[in-house]
Design an enzyme around this catalytic site. Structure first.
Site, mmCIF file in Angstrom:
data_model
loop_
_atom_site.group_PDB
_atom_site.id
_atom_site.type_symbol
_atom_site.label_atom_id
_atom_site.label_comp_id
_atom_site.label_asym_id
_atom_site.label_seq_id
_atom_site.Cartn_x
_atom_site.Cartn_y
_atom_site.Cartn_z
ATOM 1 N N PRO A 1 -2.945 -3.335 -8.554
ATOM 2 C CA PRO A 1 -1.657 -3.222 -9.118
ATOM 3 C C PRO A 1 -0.765 -4.782 -8.647
ATOM 4 C CG PRO A 1 -1.890 -1.203 -7.601
ATOM 5 C CD PRO A 1 -3.309 -2.298 -7.724
ATOM 6 N N THR B 1 2.221 -8.453 -5.302
ATOM 7 C CA THR B 1 2.872 -8.058 -4.261
ATOM 8 C C THR B 1 2.719 -6.880 -3.484
ATOM 9 O OG1 THR B 1 4.893 -7.066 -5.433
ATOM 10 C CG2 THR B 1 5.064 -9.512 -4.893
ATOM 11 N N SER C 1 -6.265 -6.697 7.383
ATOM 12 C CA SER C 1 -7.241 -6.865 8.314
ATOM 13 C C SER C 1 -8.100 -8.045 8.036
ATOM 14 C CB SER C 1 -8.102 -5.436 8.506
ATOM 15 O OG SER C 1 -8.434 -4.877 7.343
ATOM 16 N N TYR D 1 -9.476 7.840 -6.273
ATOM 17 C CA TYR D 1 -8.558 7.958 -5.369
ATOM 18 C C TYR D 1 -7.275 8.137 -5.836
ATOM 19 C CZ TYR D 1 -5.712 6.298 -1.099
ATOM 20 O OH TYR D 1 -5.000 6.330 -0.095
ATOM 21 N N ASP D 2 -6.808 7.411 -6.825
ATOM 22 C CA ASP D 2 -5.191 7.844 -7.416
ATOM 23 C C ASP D 2 -5.310 9.147 -8.073
ATOM 24 O OD1 ASP D 2 -5.677 4.899 -6.676
ATOM 25 O OD2 ASP D 2 -4.846 4.481 -8.632
ATOM 26 N N GLU D 3 -6.328 9.434 -8.891
ATOM 27 C CA GLU D 3 -6.145 10.780 -9.576
ATOM 28 C C GLU D 3 -6.425 11.967 -8.504
ATOM 29 O OE1 GLU D 3 -4.580 10.961 -11.978
ATOM 30 O OE2 GLU D 3 -5.212 9.608 -13.756
ATOM 31 N N GLY D 4 -7.349 11.559 -7.585
ATOM 32 C CA GLY D 4 -7.688 12.621 -6.605
ATOM 33 C C GLY D 4 -6.445 12.858 -5.679
ATOM 34 N N LYS D 5 -5.754 11.820 -5.277
ATOM 35 C CA LYS D 5 -4.557 12.159 -4.571
ATOM 36 C C LYS D 5 -3.422 12.777 -5.524
ATOM 37 C CE LYS D 5 -5.098 10.329 -0.406
ATOM 38 N NZ LYS D 5 -4.793 10.878 0.788
HETATM 39 P P1 NAD Z 1 -8.804 5.668 7.518
HETATM 40 O O1 NAD Z 1 -9.983 5.564 6.528
HETATM 41 O O2 NAD Z 1 -8.948 4.940 8.821
HETATM 42 O O3 NAD Z 1 -8.914 7.164 7.700
HETATM 43 C C1 NAD Z 1 -9.337 8.318 7.110
HETATM 44 C C2 NAD Z 1 -10.115 9.559 7.934
HETATM 45 O O4 NAD Z 1 -10.489 10.412 7.098
HETATM 46 C C3 NAD Z 1 -11.146 8.737 8.575
HETATM 47 O O5 NAD Z 1 -11.247 8.908 10.056
HETATM 48 C C4 NAD Z 1 -12.351 9.357 7.856
HETATM 49 O O6 NAD Z 1 -13.509 9.310 8.719
HETATM 50 C C5 NAD Z 1 -11.637 10.892 7.654
HETATM 51 N N1 NAD Z 1 -12.424 11.439 6.515
HETATM 52 C C6 NAD Z 1 -12.875 10.849 5.150
HETATM 53 N N2 NAD Z 1 -13.267 11.761 4.472
HETATM 54 C C7 NAD Z 1 -13.371 13.101 5.013
HETATM 55 C C8 NAD Z 1 -13.724 14.274 4.865
HETATM 56 N N3 NAD Z 1 -14.499 14.529 3.923
HETATM 57 N N4 NAD Z 1 -13.973 15.089 5.774
HETATM 58 C C9 NAD Z 1 -13.210 14.891 7.011
HETATM 59 N N5 NAD Z 1 -12.689 13.615 7.356
HETATM 60 C C10 NAD Z 1 -12.736 12.731 6.532
HETATM 61 O O7 NAD Z 1 -7.564 5.280 6.588
HETATM 62 P P2 NAD Z 1 -6.208 5.510 6.932
HETATM 63 O O8 NAD Z 1 -5.507 4.225 6.476
HETATM 64 O O9 NAD Z 1 -5.826 5.932 8.156
HETATM 65 O O10 NAD Z 1 -5.555 6.553 5.816
HETATM 66 C C11 NAD Z 1 -5.222 8.037 6.415
HETATM 67 C C12 NAD Z 1 -4.738 8.455 5.138
HETATM 68 O O11 NAD Z 1 -3.460 8.013 4.815
HETATM 69 C C13 NAD Z 1 -5.436 8.804 4.110
HETATM 70 O O12 NAD Z 1 -5.298 10.140 3.525
HETATM 71 C C14 NAD Z 1 -4.993 7.728 3.055
HETATM 72 O O13 NAD Z 1 -5.348 7.874 1.668
HETATM 73 C C15 NAD Z 1 -3.401 7.769 3.595
HETATM 74 N N6 NAD Z 1 -2.723 6.622 3.247
HETATM 75 C C16 NAD Z 1 -2.931 5.493 3.928
HETATM 76 C C17 NAD Z 1 -2.459 4.180 3.451
HETATM 77 C C18 NAD Z 1 -2.639 2.946 4.250
HETATM 78 O O14 NAD Z 1 -2.081 1.804 3.990
HETATM 79 N N7 NAD Z 1 -3.226 3.049 5.541
HETATM 80 C C19 NAD Z 1 -1.779 4.299 2.264
HETATM 81 C C20 NAD Z 1 -1.561 5.266 1.596
HETATM 82 C C21 NAD Z 1 -1.964 6.505 1.935
HETATM 83 N N1 UDP Z 2 -6.631 -8.653 -1.340
HETATM 84 C C1 UDP Z 2 -6.744 -9.975 -1.311
HETATM 85 N N2 UDP Z 2 -7.716 -10.324 -0.564
HETATM 86 C C2 UDP Z 2 -8.446 -9.621 0.093
HETATM 87 C C3 UDP Z 2 -8.308 -8.109 0.413
HETATM 88 C C4 UDP Z 2 -7.192 -7.847 -0.808
HETATM 89 O O1 UDP Z 2 -6.310 -10.879 -2.013
HETATM 90 O O2 UDP Z 2 -9.268 -9.859 1.063
HETATM 91 C C5 UDP Z 2 -5.385 -8.191 -2.238
HETATM 92 C C6 UDP Z 2 -5.818 -7.276 -3.207
HETATM 93 O O3 UDP Z 2 -6.285 -7.584 -4.266
HETATM 94 C C7 UDP Z 2 -4.394 -6.345 -3.141
HETATM 95 C C8 UDP Z 2 -3.858 -6.513 -2.068
HETATM 96 O O4 UDP Z 2 -4.362 -7.576 -1.433
HETATM 97 O O5 UDP Z 2 -3.856 -7.186 -4.494
HETATM 98 C C9 UDP Z 2 -3.607 -5.467 -1.282
HETATM 99 O O6 UDP Z 2 -5.164 -4.910 -1.235
HETATM 100 P P1 UDP Z 2 -5.628 -3.637 -0.089
HETATM 101 O O7 UDP Z 2 -6.866 -3.492 -0.404
HETATM 102 O O8 UDP Z 2 -5.209 -3.979 1.350
HETATM 103 O O9 UDP Z 2 -4.647 -2.532 -0.495
HETATM 104 P P2 UDP Z 2 -4.265 -1.815 -1.976
HETATM 105 O O10 UDP Z 2 -4.676 -2.542 -2.933
HETATM 106 O O11 UDP Z 2 -4.882 -0.312 -1.883
HETATM 107 O O12 UDP Z 2 -2.723 -1.685 -2.015
#
Ligand code: NAD
Ligand code: UDP
Length: 313
Positions: free
Chosen positions: A275, A211, A190, A146-150
């Site tokens: 992190p 945090t 969630s 995820y990280d390196e892809g982004k």
């Molecule tokens: P999400 O998983 O609900 O949404 C991602 C959507 O992309 C889904 O509807 C999924 O079906 C679709 N998808 C995945 N792979 C696909 C593919 N190969 N082709 C077409 N559709 C595809 O997650 P989200 O939280 O709504 O995240 C949306 C975007 O925001 C993502 O790119 C995520 O990396 C970025 N983002 C989200 C957060 C966050 O906290 N929610 C933080 C940082 C970045």
């Molecule tokens: N986390 C947790 N309990 C859970 C789910 C996540 O303590 O049931 C922690 C996780 O280890 C991270 C933080 O909550 O430190 C945020 O996790 P999340 O997966 O929401 O996002 P990200 O780590 O990608 O920021």
């Protein structure tokens, strides 16, 4: 006259569905493209009757042909359990998905916005994180797909901009939450709400002192649209997030209090490369976009708890 045709990849996901809704409200013609890996038709069911909304089930690993003025590229699973389910595909989605949507932007002369992430900072040694920080990312751990892809997607965006003059915008999204997250999503907000509502144990990974900064989805979507419509020479990257910073223990206690739950806290192993701290510097967004979040964690949690209550109680 001002109606734009806008493609949202990942539009049936959590953030994407809120974005589609807002873009339609603003009078645009929205094409939502999604392979429904983590997205759900239920997220966009209420939009299906709108003649200015179209849903295309399509994987961004395949060529993308849509005539459009703007593209928001969100397609990518975002929750660690989902992006680690098929890490090779996650990497491909970020990189090949970026190449396909950038190619489309080049052909259509469309403006394109990339949903990048605070994960490009990895496990940051600088706190809070400004856009100038280059990050501390493990290139071969379980989060790397995820990280390196982004990170590679950001590189491709800037190379298409420099080499082909593509009109790009890059935002770095910090942890965002709200209605339409999946109950089995695995992300912390969630998870804690669902566990609290069911009376299950609240799963704290590690000591819970790590945090995060939590942004309510409406605030984020407002920032995304501002960035898309910002002046042409402002490419970003720009951080979008809420600078309030909370430990996971604080979040758990707040959720328990707000739901009136009797759930107990249990500590589970901290996942690899989790992190330790994360908080955005948002001065650039404030200056360039006149944007700052307005929804407090309590207000946002209240709406999110109400959403899950209807679905799981
Ligand atoms: P999400 O998983 O609900 O949404 C991602 C959507 O992309 C889904 O509807 C999924 O079906 C679709 N998808 C995945 N792979 C696909 C593919 N190969 N082709 C077409 N559709 C595809 O997650 P989200 O939280 O709504 O995240 C949306 C975007 O925001 C993502 O790119 C995520 O990396 C970025 N983002 C989200 C957060 C966050 O906290 N929610 C933080 C940082 C970045
Ligand atoms: N986390 C947790 N309990 C859970 C789910 C996540 O303590 O049931 C922690 C996780 O280890 C991270 C933080 O909550 O430190 C945020 O996790 P999340 O997966 O929401 O996002 P990200 O780590 O990608 O920021």
């Amino acid at each position: 006259m001002n109606r734009k045709r806008i493609l949202v990849t990942g539009g049936a996901g959590f953030i994407g569905s809120h974005l589609c809704e807002k873009l339609l409200e603003q009078g645009n013609d929205v094409v939502c493209m999604d392979n429904l890996f983590t997205g759900q038709k239920d997220n966009i069911r209420h939009l299906m009757e709108n003649p200015y909304f179209e849903f295309i089930r399509h994987d961004v690993l395949e060529d993308v042909y849509v005539e459009c003025d703007q593209i928001y590229n969100l397609a990518c699973p975002a929750s660690p359990i989902h992006y680690q389910y098929d890490p090779i595909k996650t990497g491909k989605t970020s990189i090949i998905g970026a190449l396909h949507t950038l190619g489309l932007a080049k052909r259509c002369h469309a403006r394109i916005l990339q949903a990048s992430t605070s994960e490009v900072y990895g496990d940051p040694e600088i706190h809070p994180q400004p856009e100038s920080y280059r990050g501390c990312v493990n290139p071969n751990g379980v989060r790397s797909c995820y990280d390196e892809g982004k990170r590679m997607a950001e590189t491709l965006f800037f190379d298409y901009h420099r080499q082909h003059g593509v009109d790009i915008k890059v935002i770095r999204i910090f942890n965002t939450y709200g209605p339409r997250m999946r109950s089995d999503d695995g992300r912390v907000v969630s998870n804690f709400i669902v566990q609290a509502l069911r009376g299950d144990d609240i799963t704290i990974y590690g000591d819970g002192k790590q945090t995060r900064s939590f942004c309510y989805v409406d605030d984020l979507v407002a920032g995304m649209i501002r960035m898309m419509n910002s002046r042409a020479d402002f490419t970003g990257p720009v951080n979008l997030g809420n600078p309030g910073e909370f430990t996971m223990l604080q979040l758990a206690k707040l959720v328990i209090e707000m739901t009136g739950s009797g759930s107990k806290l249990v500590h589970l192993q901290l996942p690899q490369d989790d992190p330790a701290q994360r908080k955005p510097v948002i001065e650039l967004a404030e200056k360039e976009l006149d944007w700052r979040p307005s929804v407090s964690l309590e207000e946002g949690l209240e709406k999110t708890i109400a959403y899950f209550k209807e679905r799981i109680c």
